[in-house]
Design an enzyme around this catalytic site. Structure first.
Site, PDB file in Angstrom:
ATOM      1  N   GLY A 152      -7.931   1.802  -6.939  1.00 42.57           N
ATOM      2  CA  GLY A 152      -7.618   1.204  -5.649  1.00 42.57           C
ATOM      3  C   GLY A 152      -6.321   0.419  -5.618  1.00 42.57           C
ATOM      4  O   GLY A 152      -5.810   0.095  -4.530  1.00 42.57           O
ATOM      5  N   GLU A 210      -8.841   6.570  -5.640  1.00 42.43           N
ATOM      6  CA  GLU A 210      -9.190   6.418  -7.050  1.00 42.43           C
ATOM      7  C   GLU A 210      -8.004   6.014  -7.917  1.00 42.43           C
ATOM      8  O   GLU A 210      -8.187   5.590  -9.062  1.00 42.43           O
ATOM      9  CB  GLU A 210      -9.777   7.722  -7.591  1.00 42.43           C
ATOM     10  CG  GLU A 210      -8.770   8.841  -7.688  1.00 42.43           C
ATOM     11  CD  GLU A 210      -9.273  10.001  -8.547  1.00 42.43           C
ATOM     12  OE1 GLU A 210     -10.074   9.751  -9.466  1.00 42.43           O
ATOM     13  OE2 GLU A 210      -8.854  11.128  -8.288  1.00 42.43           O
ATOM     14  N   TYR A 211      -6.768   6.138  -7.412  1.00 38.21           N
ATOM     15  CA  TYR A 211      -5.605   5.844  -8.250  1.00 38.21           C
ATOM     16  C   TYR A 211      -5.594   4.369  -8.646  1.00 38.21           C
ATOM     17  O   TYR A 211      -5.571   3.482  -7.794  1.00 38.21           O
ATOM     18  CB  TYR A 211      -4.310   6.187  -7.525  1.00 38.21           C
ATOM     19  CG  TYR A 211      -4.093   7.660  -7.263  1.00 38.21           C
ATOM     20  CD1 TYR A 211      -4.838   8.644  -7.911  1.00 38.21           C
ATOM     21  CD2 TYR A 211      -3.123   8.085  -6.365  1.00 38.21           C
ATOM     22  CE1 TYR A 211      -4.633   9.990  -7.663  1.00 38.21           C
ATOM     23  CE2 TYR A 211      -2.895   9.425  -6.116  1.00 38.21           C
ATOM     24  CZ  TYR A 211      -3.657  10.382  -6.758  1.00 38.21           C
ATOM     25  OH  TYR A 211      -3.440  11.715  -6.502  1.00 38.21           O
ATOM     26  N   SER A 212      -5.601   4.132  -9.956  1.00 43.36           N
ATOM     27  CA  SER A 212      -5.621   2.776 -10.510  1.00 43.36           C
ATOM     28  C   SER A 212      -6.744   1.938  -9.892  1.00 43.36           C
ATOM     29  O   SER A 212      -6.574   0.749  -9.629  1.00 43.36           O
ATOM     30  CB  SER A 212      -4.268   2.081 -10.312  1.00 43.36           C
ATOM     31  OG  SER A 212      -3.225   2.810 -10.929  1.00 43.36           O
TER      32      SER A 212
END
Length: 324
Positions: free
Chosen positions: A56, A52-54
């Protein structure tokens, strides 16, 4: 940079884990690359990200940076949170976990994930179903070690018991929040991990910057404007602890961020605190934590600046007797 064994895996990881949550967000690709080089030069071989960070991008950037020397690294990622608008594009059910892993493998440009965390506990999926999803991925070779993040001690212990009963691959790592103002992990999570030989890589060792002192006396900043961080660290007592702590560090000649990370890393159940940064200037103070001699006396002095959480039984009289 020293190394430690990760749980009962037999593999060695650096005493700091570098978290790449900023990659593709607060840190553009060039800044991410410069930080990556700095941590590799410092001896870090342990990297943490999440799908979920940025949206993908963190995995994608990390994948490009690591593809030429992938076998030298231990890379973790996570799945659980929503990855799209579909009602089933979330959770720790087998369907979503398998789909999430396939997508993470593509973004990371690798054929396996060293450590896969279930990012949250899924209240609508039975624990045995979640553990079977991890077991299937281990047997397929796409995941090497199963792990959980933000799970309670009882949930984690229940999962381990199920895995041992079925002779499935065991949880090897947990990832709780842990710092000087968030010490709940000391009550049950850290003792449970130590008893089971589970590695612990806690996040937010500097309390989202609160322990740096930069937010003290400010009416703005992300601890005031970000709802998640405001809920997590917004209580007055947390700022009071931070103020005492920063004054203590100034008196001792310690950088507050470096000392905060060193304090977390000194707990005997901790394998490697996760450090992150938005730029190189922030990063250098985190890396300097390994140079601090966290003696038992200094550890106790810092611990005494904050609230010690009550024991699991809430029998405070026993805690006071033990200290006295």
């Amino acid at each position: 940079m020293k190394t430690k064994l990760l749980g009962r895996t037999g593999i060695s990881v650096s005493q700091l884990c570098f978290g790449t949550m900023s990659f593709g967000g607060d840190a553009d690709e060039a800044t991410s690359a410069s930080m990556y080089k700095a941590v590799r030069d410092a001896g870090i071989n342990f990297f943490d990200t999440a799908n979920e960070y940025s949206k993908g991008k963190s995995e994608e950037i990390l994948g490009r940076l690591t593809k030429d020397h992938r076998d030298d690294l231990v890379i973790t990622t996570k799945c659980f949170n929503a990855t799209g608008p579909d009602v089933n594009a979330r959770g720790a059910n087998r369907r979503h976990v398998v789909q999430a892993v396939e997508a993470s493998l593509r973004r990371l440009q690798t054929d396996r994930i060293d450590v896969l965390f279930l990012h949250r506990f899924d209240p609508v999926t039975p624990i045995d179903e979640m553990m079977r999803a991890l077991e299937d991925l281990v047997r397929s070779g796409k995941v090497i070690y199963p792990a959980v993040s933000n799970w309670s001690a009882w949930q984690t212990q229940r999962a381990v018991d199920i895995q041992e009963r079925h002779n499935w691959a065991r949880l090897q790592v947990v990832q709780p929040m842990y710092n000087l103002v968030k010490r709940q992990a000391e009550v049950e999570i850290l003792p449970m991990a130590a008893a089971n030989g589970i590695g612990v890589i806690p996040y937010s060792p500097a309390a989202a910057g609160l322990l740096s002192g930069k937010y003290l006396g400010q009416a703005s900043g992300r601890l005031k404007t970000n709802k998640m961080y405001e809920a997590r660290y917004g209580e007055a007592w947390a700022f009071e602890v931070a103020e005492k702590y920063v004054a203590f560090c100034k008196e001792k000649g310690l950088h507050p961020v470096s000392a905060a990370i060193a304090w977390v890393g000194a707990h005997p159940a901790i394998t490697a605190p996760i450090v992150g940064a938005r730029n190189l200037d922030q990063l250098k103070d985190s890396l300097a934590s390994v140079k601090i001699d966290m003696t038992p006396e200094l550890y106790r002095e810092i611990a005494d600046l904050s609230r010690t959480p009550p024991p699991a039984t809430d029998r405070l009289e026993e805690q006071k007797v033990a200290k006295g």
